[in-house]
Design a protein around this motif. Structure first.
Motif, PDB file in Angstrom:
ATOM      1  N   PRO A  98       0.839  -1.202   0.000  1.00 51.80           N
ATOM      2  CA  PRO A  98       0.000   0.000   0.000  1.00 51.80           C
ATOM      3  C   PRO A  98       0.873   1.250   0.000  1.00 51.80           C
ATOM      4  O   PRO A  98       2.065   1.190   0.334  1.00 51.80           O
ATOM      5  N   PRO A  99       0.313   2.393  -0.345  1.00 46.03           N
ATOM      6  CA  PRO A  99       1.115   3.623  -0.409  1.00 46.03           C
ATOM      7  C   PRO A  99       1.533   4.148   0.965  1.00 46.03           C
ATOM      8  O   PRO A  99       2.449   4.969   1.066  1.00 46.03           O
ATOM      9  N   SER A 100       0.876   3.699   2.016  1.00 49.06           N
ATOM     10  CA  SER A 100       1.201   4.188   3.362  1.00 49.06           C
ATOM     11  C   SER A 100       0.875   3.114   4.394  1.00 49.06           C
ATOM     12  O   SER A 100       0.387   2.031   4.064  1.00 49.06           O
ATOM     13  N   HIS A 101       1.190   3.407   5.657  1.00 44.51           N
ATOM     14  CA  HIS A 101       0.822   2.578   6.806  1.00 44.51           C
ATOM     15  C   HIS A 101       1.401   1.158   6.739  1.00 44.51           C
ATOM     16  O   HIS A 101       0.710   0.177   7.009  1.00 44.51           O
ATOM     17  N   PHE A 102       2.663   1.069   6.372  1.00 42.71           N
ATOM     18  CA  PHE A 102       3.379  -0.199   6.515  1.00 42.71           C
ATOM     19  C   PHE A 102       4.780   0.092   7.036  1.00 42.71           C
ATOM     20  O   PHE A 102       5.292   1.211   6.910  1.00 42.71           O
ATOM     21  N   THR A 103       5.384  -0.937   7.612  1.00 43.47           N
ATOM     22  CA  THR A 103       6.734  -0.820   8.160  1.00 43.47           C
ATOM     23  C   THR A 103       7.514  -2.079   7.817  1.00 43.47           C
ATOM     24  O   THR A 103       6.981  -3.193   7.913  1.00 43.47           O
ATOM     25  N   LEU A 104       8.768  -1.902   7.457  1.00 43.66           N
ATOM     26  CA  LEU A 104       9.667  -3.022   7.203  1.00 43.66           C
ATOM     27  C   LEU A 104      10.769  -2.978   8.246  1.00 43.66           C
ATOM     28  O   LEU A 104      11.409  -1.929   8.448  1.00 43.66           O
ATOM     29  N   LEU A 105      10.997  -4.095   8.933  1.00 40.16           N
ATOM     30  CA  LEU A 105      11.994  -4.181   9.997  1.00 40.16           C
ATOM     31  C   LEU A 105      13.129  -5.109   9.578  1.00 40.16           C
ATOM     32  O   LEU A 105      12.884  -6.212   9.091  1.00 40.16           O
ATOM     33  N   ILE A 106      14.359  -4.660   9.798  1.00 42.29           N
ATOM     34  CA  ILE A 106      15.553  -5.446   9.493  1.00 42.29           C
ATOM     35  C   ILE A 106      16.353  -5.624  10.778  1.00 42.29           C
ATOM     36  O   ILE A 106      16.782  -4.645  11.395  1.00 42.29           O
ATOM     37  N   GLN A 107      16.546  -6.874  11.207  1.00 43.52           N
ATOM     38  CA  GLN A 107      17.268  -7.154  12.443  1.00 43.52           C
ATOM     39  C   GLN A 107      18.773  -7.305  12.175  1.00 43.52           C
ATOM     40  O   GLN A 107      19.205  -7.548  11.049  1.00 43.52           O
ATOM     41  N   ALA A 108      19.545  -7.186  13.262  1.00 41.38           N
ATOM     42  CA  ALA A 108      20.991  -7.444  13.266  1.00 41.38           C
ATOM     43  C   ALA A 108      21.725  -6.666  12.187  1.00 41.38           C
ATOM     44  O   ALA A 108      22.635  -7.189  11.548  1.00 41.38           O
ATOM     45  N   LEU A 109      21.342  -5.412  12.007  1.00 44.95           N
ATOM     46  CA  LEU A 109      21.994  -4.598  10.985  1.00 44.95           C
ATOM     47  C   LEU A 109      23.471  -4.395  11.298  1.00 44.95           C
ATOM     48  O   LEU A 109      24.280  -4.215  10.378  1.00 44.95           O
ATOM     49  N   ASP A 110      23.829  -4.450  12.571  1.00 42.78           N
ATOM     50  CA  ASP A 110      25.229  -4.286  12.949  1.00 42.78           C
ATOM     51  C   ASP A 110      26.109  -5.430  12.456  1.00 42.78           C
ATOM     52  O   ASP A 110      27.329  -5.285  12.370  1.00 42.78           O
TER      53      ASP A 110
END
Length: 404
Positions: free
Chosen positions: A92-104
């Motif tokens: 959708p054009p809005s209201h979503f989130t993508l999470l990426i773990q252990a970026l370090d």
């Protein structure tokens, strides 16, 4: 190749000295710091971060909110990565989130950022999680059981700080996320690049993307529950007890007790159990448990990690305890966690004085080597004893130390 200047722990959060922060805010109350890291630049843009969600070895999550008139009644959808590339075309054009773990473990610049927060106990540091969101993107109103610093990378995010929560706080039912159904807004902030928000454990917070290029970097700190500590530690102790160790009635047992469990028996068993939970045993368990890898290490990087001298690899966690039965050498003590100088002649020949824990395993080393390792200080084997060098070689074989 020019040597890279070592990243040092922060001494100030913005204009606030770290000691003042620890005294007045740490584990007590939230703090929003404008331009806390004024010169810091996000190492990856939203497209580069989103690309990591395509990788099999990267832990990622996609969260989509189906909004309602009352935002506390929104519906939530959760998808675990890796995501197919075509999925991004259907978002959708809005209201979503993508999470990426252990970026370090993936991005050298993110790993360097993690080092700056080691003015706190090193073994508490968990990882860096990146959050990518357009306008309206959120993971909903929630609370965590760990302390967290939220550093704005790009764009802006509007934060609301709420009430203190517990396991009794009401949550949405039939929801894949732990979303609060009540939120008492007590403060609001608009975070822009370089701004930092500290949230203690159990404090409700709610961050919503205010621009289409919103990226936030979350630096989290582990906090094991005492239920987990007691369960795991007792199982660990019990696994090593012989079946021959059993209850025996106290001497001078009175006659005609019938069904009574006497206070003497209760106290005897309680004392026997307490004797198993020695400080040495607790320290051994803590070191192993808190350095265990909690997730699989990604097999992708966005650049080359610094390998000057012998410094821990990005997926390595280490801690140490000072052995109580061996005194510290002259001028060496607990203050060594700030010590970055090479070992001198008074330290290299000392007997083992520390237990070092790396990724759930333990070794006996000098206190000097333990401190150097956990401070990311250059380790030059020629400065250490034969026993320490043997351990260093084991760490190299395990892939715990970078080779120069």
């Amino acid at each position: 190749m020019q040597k890279k200047t070592p990243i040092k722990p922060l001494t100030h959060l913005g204009d606030l000295p770290v000691q003042d922060f620890l005294r007045d805010y740490w584990q007590k109350k939230p703090l929003f710091i404008k331009n806390a890291l004024a010169n810091w630049q996000a190492p990856l843009d939203s497209n580069e971060l989103a690309g990591l969600a395509l990788e099999d070895s990267v832990e990622s999550r996609l969260i989509i909110e189906q909004t309602c008139k009352n935002p506390l009644n929104s519906q939530w959808q959760l998808e675990h990565g890796p995501l197919p590339e075509e999925r991004f075309a259907t978002l959708p054009p809005s209201h979503f989130t993508l999470l990426i773990q252990a970026l370090d473990q993936i991005c050298p610049e993110a790993h360097d950022l993690l080092q700056q927060f080691k003015f706190l106990p090193h073994w508490r540091v968990d990882d860096i999680m990146a959050s990518i969101a357009p306008i309206g993107g959120s993971v909903g109103p929630h609370f965590d059981y760990y302390d967290v610093f939220l550093l704005q990378g790009t764009g802006s995010r509007r934060w609301q700080i709420g009430q203190s929560c517990s396991e009794q706080s009401p949550l949405l039912t039939d929801c894949p996320l732990k979303i609060l159904t009540e939120f008492d807004t007590q403060a609001q902030y608009l975070a822009q690049p370089g701004d930092l928000l500290y949230i203690p454990a159990n404090i409700a917070h709610w961050g919503i993307g205010a621009t289409d290029d919103c990226t936030t970097y979350s630096i989290g700190f582990r906090a094991p529950s005492y239920s987990d500590i007691l369960l795991d530690l007792s199982q660990d102790i019990a696994s090593e007890l012989s079946a021959d160790i059993r209850y025996r009635d106290p001497e001078n047992l009175p006659a005609n007790l019938g069904g009574e469990i006497t206070q003497q028996v209760v106290e005897q068993i309680a004392e026997r159990c307490r004797n198993y939970f020695t400080p040495a045993r607790v320290g051994q368990w803590l070191g192993c448990h808190l350095t265990e890898e909690k997730r699989c290490s990604p097999d992708i990087t966005t650049g080359e990690f610094n390998t000057d001298h012998l410094v821990m690899t990005a997926n390595t966690r280490a801690a140490y305890t000072v052995n109580p039965d061996t005194p510290a050498p002259p001028n060496i003590g607990h203050h060594l966690h700030h010590h970055n100088a090479p070992p001198d002649s008074t330290t290299i020949n000392q007997k083992p004085q520390a237990t070092v824990f790396i990724n759930g395993q333990s070794w006996q080393t000098s206190l000097t080597l333990a401190c150097a390792l956990c401070n990311y200080t250059a380790i030059e084997p020629q400065h250490y004893s034969a026993d320490d060098c043997a351990v260093i070689n084991q760490w190299i074989d395990h892939g715990y130390l970078n080779l120069p």
